[in-house]
Enzyme design. Structure first.
Site, short mmCIF file in Angstrom:
data_model
loop_
_atom_site.label_atom_id
_atom_site.label_comp_id
_atom_site.label_asym_id
_atom_site.label_seq_id
_atom_site.Cartn_x
_atom_site.Cartn_y
_atom_site.Cartn_z
N ASP A 232 -6.22 -3.77 11.45
CA ASP A 232 -5.05 -2.88 11.48
C ASP A 232 -4.90 -2.31 12.88
O ASP A 232 -5.89 -2.14 13.60
CB ASP A 232 -5.25 -1.75 10.47
CG ASP A 232 -4.00 -0.96 10.17
OD1 ASP A 232 -2.94 -1.26 10.76
OD2 ASP A 232 -4.07 -0.04 9.34
N CYS B 243 0.83 -1.20 0.00
CA CYS B 243 0.00 0.00 0.00
C CYS B 243 0.87 1.26 0.00
O CYS B 243 2.04 1.23 0.37
CB CYS B 243 -0.91 -0.01 1.23
SG CYS B 243 -2.34 1.06 1.04
#
Length: 198
Positions: A127, A7
Site C-alpha cells: 500500500d 474495504c
C-alpha cells in the site's frame, strides 16, 4: 484471476452494494478512520453480508486480545495488520488463531519488498500509505515471489494497468469506489467488471 477486496464498509447500504457486486473480500476498519466500525456495528453488518464473502478486519497496532474477541464472534475471518506489527507480534497472534493474516507494507524501495518476502504473514498487502488515495511505483514489486494484495490509489482509471503490469493476487479498493466519501454502487460495479474481465 485477480481477486477483489472492497474495504471500509460501514453502512447497511455498503453491505447491500457488496452483496450485489460480490467481491471476494470485504474489509471492516477497526482502526481510527472515517470508515471505522465498532465491534458491535461490524457484527451486525456481517449478518447482512453474503456469507460466501470473506471478511477482513483492519487493525493498527491493536491489542491481540481485542482482535481475538472480534474473531470469536465470526465477524471476521481474516486479520489485516496495518501498523508497526513485527514478526514477534505476528507469532503471538498466530499462536492463538488459525485466521489468515495479511501484513500491510508501505514499499519505498526494493529492499522493503525483499524484506516482505520473509514475513510469516499469509499474505502481504502493498500500500502507498494509510488511505492516501495515491499509487506508488509498482515496478519495485517486480520479482516478488509471493501472492500479494495491491492497494493505494486504485480506481477504474488505473486498475487495468496494475493488473497488466504486475498481476497481483488481489486488488484492494476503498476511496477508489467512493463518491464524496461514501461507497458508490456504480463505481463498485465498474471495478468488478474490470477485475473479472482481466
Amino acid at each position: 484471476m485477480t481477486r477483489l477486496k472492497i474495504c471500509g464498509l460501514f453502512r447497511e447500504e455498503d453491505i447491500g452494494y457488496a452483496n450485489e457486486v460480490h467481491p471476494e473480500y470485504a474489509g471492516f476498519v477497526f482502526a481510527r478512520s472515517k470508515r471505522q466500525v465498532s465491534r458491535e456495528n461490524a457484527k451486525e453488518l456481517r449478518k447482512l453480508l453474503d456469507p460466501s464473502i470473506a471478511t477482513v478486519g483492519v487493525f493498527v497496532d491493536e491489542e491481540i486480545e481485542r482482535i481475538l474477541e472480534i474473531l470469536s464472534d465470526e465477524t471476521i475471518s481474516m486479520v489485516q495488520l496495518h501498523g508497526h506489527e513485527d514478526e514477534e507480534y505476528i507469532s503471538r497472534l498466530r499462536e492463538k488463531t488459525d485466521a489468515v493474516i495479511i501484513k500491510a507494507v508501505r514499499p519505498v524501495s526494493r529492499e522493503d519488498v525483499r524484506n516482505a518476502e520473509s514475513s510469516t504473514a499469509d499474505y502481504i498487502l502493498f500500500d502507498s500509505g494509510a488511505g492516501t488515495g495515491k499509487t506508488f511505483d509498482w515496478s519495485i514489486l517486480e520479482g516478488f515471489s509471493r501472492e500479494y494484495f495491491l492497494a493505494g490509489g486504485l480506481n477504474s482509471g488505473n486498475i487495468r494497468d496494475a493488473m497488466e503490469a504486475i498481476n497481483p493476487f488481489a486488488v484492494d479498493l476503498s476511496s477508489g469506489v467512493e463518491t464524496d466519501g461514501l461507497k458508490d454502487l456504480e463505481k463498485m460495479k465498474k471495478i468488478r467488471r474490470m477485475v473479472s474481465n482481466g
